[in-house]
Scaffold this motif. Structure first.
Motif, PDB file in Angstrom:
ATOM      1  N   ALA A  26      20.117  95.410 -84.165  1.00 43.88           N
ATOM      2  CA  ALA A  26      19.510  94.303 -83.432  1.00 43.88           C
ATOM      3  C   ALA A  26      18.651  94.820 -82.285  1.00 43.88           C
ATOM      4  O   ALA A  26      19.091  95.646 -81.484  1.00 43.88           O
ATOM      5  N   GLY A  27      17.408  94.360 -82.213  1.00 49.51           N
ATOM      6  CA  GLY A  27      16.506  94.764 -81.140  1.00 49.51           C
ATOM      7  C   GLY A  27      15.914  96.147 -81.304  1.00 49.51           C
ATOM      8  O   GLY A  27      15.209  96.626 -80.406  1.00 49.51           O
ATOM      9  N   ALA A  28      16.144  96.793 -82.444  1.00 50.32           N
ATOM     10  CA  ALA A  28      15.664  98.162 -82.661  1.00 50.32           C
ATOM     11  C   ALA A  28      14.223  98.165 -83.168  1.00 50.32           C
ATOM     12  O   ALA A  28      13.779  97.232 -83.842  1.00 50.32           O
ATOM     13  N   LYS A  29      13.490  99.232 -82.854  1.00 45.18           N
ATOM     14  CA  LYS A  29      12.107  99.381 -83.281  1.00 45.18           C
ATOM     15  C   LYS A  29      12.025 100.378 -84.440  1.00 45.18           C
ATOM     16  O   LYS A  29      12.652 101.437 -84.403  1.00 45.18           O
ATOM     17  N   GLY A  30      11.271 100.010 -85.459  1.00 45.42           N
ATOM     18  CA  GLY A  30      11.086 100.877 -86.609  1.00 45.42           C
ATOM     19  C   GLY A  30       9.704 100.682 -87.196  1.00 45.42           C
ATOM     20  O   GLY A  30       8.826 100.091 -86.562  1.00 45.42           O
ATOM     21  N   ARG A  31       9.518 101.161 -88.422  1.00 50.07           N
ATOM     22  CA  ARG A  31       8.220 101.008 -89.077  1.00 50.07           C
ATOM     23  C   ARG A  31       8.440 100.549 -90.514  1.00 50.07           C
ATOM     24  O   ARG A  31       9.439 100.889 -91.148  1.00 50.07           O
ATOM     25  N   ILE A  32       7.490  99.787 -91.013  1.00 50.18           N
ATOM     26  CA  ILE A  32       7.566  99.296 -92.381  1.00 50.18           C
ATOM     27  C   ILE A  32       7.321 100.456 -93.344  1.00 50.18           C
ATOM     28  O   ILE A  32       6.297 101.135 -93.280  1.00 50.18           O
ATOM     29  N   LEU A  33       8.269 100.683 -94.214  1.00 48.01           N
ATOM     30  CA  LEU A  33       8.184 101.773 -95.175  1.00 48.01           C
ATOM     31  C   LEU A  33       7.728 101.277 -96.536  1.00 48.01           C
ATOM     32  O   LEU A  33       6.985 101.948 -97.255  1.00 48.01           O
ATOM     33  N   ARG A  34       8.145 100.053 -96.897  1.00 46.18           N
ATOM     34  CA  ARG A  34       7.848  99.533 -98.228  1.00 46.18           C
ATOM     35  C   ARG A  34       8.054  98.022 -98.246  1.00 46.18           C
ATOM     36  O   ARG A  34       8.910  97.502 -97.535  1.00 46.18           O
ATOM     37  N   LEU A  35       7.268  97.347 -99.055  1.00 46.19           N
ATOM     38  CA  LEU A  35       7.462  95.920 -99.320  1.00 46.19           C
ATOM     39  C   LEU A  35       8.092  95.787-100.700  1.00 46.19           C
ATOM     40  O   LEU A  35       7.537  96.257-101.692  1.00 46.19           O
ATOM     41  N   HIS A  36       9.265  95.152-100.775  1.00 39.76           N
ATOM     42  CA  HIS A  36       9.986  95.004-102.034  1.00 39.76           C
ATOM     43  C   HIS A  36       9.573  93.766-102.818  1.00 39.76           C
ATOM     44  O   HIS A  36      10.111  93.512-103.897  1.00 39.76           O
ATOM     45  N   GLY A  37       8.681  92.964-102.289  1.00 35.90           N
ATOM     46  CA  GLY A  37       8.369  91.680-102.907  1.00 35.90           C
ATOM     47  C   GLY A  37       9.099  90.576-102.160  1.00 35.90           C
ATOM     48  O   GLY A  37       9.534  90.747-101.016  1.00 35.90           O
ATOM     49  N   THR A  38       9.274  89.428-102.795  1.00 39.16           N
ATOM     50  CA  THR A  38       9.967  88.310-102.153  1.00 39.16           C
ATOM     51  C   THR A  38      11.329  88.088-102.808  1.00 39.16           C
ATOM     52  O   THR A  38      11.445  88.064-104.035  1.00 39.16           O
ATOM     53  N   HIS A  39      12.335  87.922-101.962  1.00 33.63           N
ATOM     54  CA  HIS A  39      13.719  87.825-102.429  1.00 33.63           C
ATOM     55  C   HIS A  39      14.443  86.673-101.738  1.00 33.63           C
ATOM     56  O   HIS A  39      14.069  86.249-100.640  1.00 33.63           O
ATOM     57  N   VAL A  40      15.502  86.212-102.385  1.00 35.02           N
ATOM     58  CA  VAL A  40      16.354  85.151-101.845  1.00 35.02           C
ATOM     59  C   VAL A  40      16.819  85.522-100.433  1.00 35.02           C
ATOM     60  O   VAL A  40      17.270  86.648-100.196  1.00 35.02           O
ATOM     61  N   LEU A  41      16.712  84.575 -99.508  1.00 35.78           N
ATOM     62  CA  LEU A  41      17.154  84.789 -98.128  1.00 35.78           C
ATOM     63  C   LEU A  41      18.646  84.489 -98.007  1.00 35.78           C
ATOM     64  O   LEU A  41      19.054  83.330 -98.140  1.00 35.78           O
ATOM     65  N   PRO A  42      19.497  85.495 -97.778  1.00 38.49           N
ATOM     66  CA  PRO A  42      20.941  85.260 -97.718  1.00 38.49           C
ATOM     67  C   PRO A  42      21.350  84.248 -96.652  1.00 38.49           C
ATOM     68  O   PRO A  42      22.301  83.490 -96.851  1.00 38.49           O
ATOM     69  N   ASP A  43      20.659  84.240 -95.528  1.00 40.53           N
ATOM     70  CA  ASP A  43      21.010  83.349 -94.431  1.00 40.53           C
ATOM     71  C   ASP A  43      20.961  81.886 -94.843  1.00 40.53           C
ATOM     72  O   ASP A  43      21.694  81.047 -94.318  1.00 40.53           O
ATOM     73  N   SER A  44      20.097  81.570 -95.789  1.00 44.59           N
ATOM     74  CA  SER A  44      19.983  80.210 -96.309  1.00 44.59           C
ATOM     75  C   SER A  44      20.883  80.002 -97.522  1.00 44.59           C
ATOM     76  O   SER A  44      21.627  79.025 -97.613  1.00 44.59           O
ATOM     77  N   ASN A  45      20.831  80.950 -98.452  1.00 45.04           N
ATOM     78  CA  ASN A  45      21.527  80.815 -99.729  1.00 45.04           C
ATOM     79  C   ASN A  45      23.040  80.744 -99.566  1.00 45.04           C
ATOM     80  O   ASN A  45      23.728  80.076-100.339  1.00 45.04           O
ATOM     81  N   ALA A  46      23.585  81.422 -98.570  1.00 47.16           N
ATOM     82  CA  ALA A  46      25.036  81.443 -98.366  1.00 47.16           C
ATOM     83  C   ALA A  46      25.582  80.091 -97.937  1.00 47.16           C
ATOM     84  O   ALA A  46      26.792  79.854 -98.029  1.00 47.16           O
ATOM     85  N   HIS A  47      24.708  79.206 -97.488  1.00 43.50           N
ATOM     86  CA  HIS A  47      25.164  77.938 -96.918  1.00 43.50           C
ATOM     87  C   HIS A  47      24.628  76.726 -97.671  1.00 43.50           C
ATOM     88  O   HIS A  47      24.612  75.613 -97.129  1.00 43.50           O
ATOM     89  N   GLY A  48      24.190  76.938 -98.915  1.00 41.27           N
ATOM     90  CA  GLY A  48      23.739  75.822 -99.727  1.00 41.27           C
ATOM     91  C   GLY A  48      22.444  75.190 -99.256  1.00 41.27           C
ATOM     92  O   GLY A  48      22.173  74.022 -99.561  1.00 41.27           O
ATOM     93  N   LEU A  49      21.628  75.953 -98.542  1.00 45.18           N
ATOM     94  CA  LEU A  49      20.377  75.423 -98.005  1.00 45.18           C
ATOM     95  C   LEU A  49      19.178  75.797 -98.867  1.00 45.18           C
ATOM     96  O   LEU A  49      18.036  75.583 -98.453  1.00 45.18           O
ATOM     97  N   GLY A  50      19.434  76.337-100.042  1.00 41.31           N
ATOM     98  CA  GLY A  50      18.338  76.754-100.918  1.00 41.31           C
ATOM     99  C   GLY A  50      18.111  78.253-100.845  1.00 41.31           C
ATOM    100  O   GLY A  50      18.569  78.928 -99.920  1.00 41.31           O
ATOM    101  N   GLU A  51      17.391  78.762-101.826  1.00 42.93           N
ATOM    102  CA  GLU A  51      17.183  80.211-101.892  1.00 42.93           C
ATOM    103  C   GLU A  51      16.160  80.699-100.869  1.00 42.93           C
ATOM    104  O   GLU A  51      16.232  81.843-100.429  1.00 42.93           O
TER     105      GLU A  51
END
Length: 225
Positions: free
Chosen positions: A162-187
């Motif tokens: 949390a709050g850490a700085k890094g760099r983008i290494l790769r884009l994996h495409g688009t994937h289901v967001l766990p923060d939403s999917n875990a709570h029945g709010l859609g993928e």
């Protein structure tokens, strides 16, 4: 606030001791059965992988700390079965099989197991959400690490990053967001990135400061650095 499972990089838990190469896949026979029944129950289609992870995270801190790996799995499964109305608590202590169960037709048969495991559960999905970051771009994770949709909900952003700085290494495409999917709010699929963080950005006194840790993180966890 974080839950007891979010222990990556925490002091006081002792060293990580790798198992010997010739160690058995399952240390005890019941471990294999715990894995099998968890996977078979998942094929009933009453929950998704993110909800199952969140259920294990919600075990009481005392139980989570004292349970072994597969004890966490089987305890989480018991909660999933009851919370989703598949079984009642009395069913869990019974020894009779009710073939008239509404989900009996969805039972994973033995001959279907190899194909089901080979297929897996891919989480990549098409999405209209555009990628906001480019390869090599400096980014920073949100602070604190928390689910922004559900208070106390599931998230895949570990607290040590949390709050850490890094760099983008790769884009994996688009994937289901766990923060939403875990709570029945859609993928709610969105871009998923591999982000490289210097060890010195994550810990105050890293043994090898030039090492990097690569985390797969969703776009909503990030902001420009």
């Amino acid at each position: 606030m974080t839950r007891v499972h979010d222990m990556g990089g925490r002091f006081g838990d002792g060293p990580v001791v790798p198992e010997a190469e010739d160690s058995p896949v399952f240390a005890e026979d019941w471990h294999g059965r715990a894995l099998a029944v968890t996977l078979a129950a998942g094929f009933l289609g009453q929950w998704n992988i993110d909800k199952s992870r969140h259920t294990r995270e919600r075990l009481s801190p005392k139980d989570y700390a004292r349970f072994s790996y597969y004890e966490k799995w089987i305890s989480g499964l018991a909660d999933l079965l009851v919370d989703n109305g598949v079984l009642c608590p009395e069913d869990l202590i019974g020894d009779e099989y009710d073939s008239s169960h509404p989900l009996s037709s969805r039972v994973l048969q033995a001959q279907a197991v190899p194909g089901a495991l080979a297929k897996g559960g891919p989480a990549d999905r098409p999405s209209d959400v555009p990628a906001q970051f480019e390869i090599g771009q400096a980014v920073q994770t949100l602070h604190p690490a928390a689910n922004r949709l559900v208070d106390g909900g599931h998230t895949r952003l570990p607290i040590y990053a949390a709050g850490a700085k890094g760099r983008i290494l790769r884009l994996h495409g688009t994937h289901v967001l766990p923060d939403s999917n875990a709570h029945g709010l859609g993928e709610a699929p969105e871009p998923l990135y591999a982000v490289a963080f210097p060890a010195s950005e994550l810990w105050a006194d890293p043994e090898h400061p030039r090492d990097e840790v690569v985390l797969d993180l969703w776009q909503s966890y990030l902001e420009p650095a």
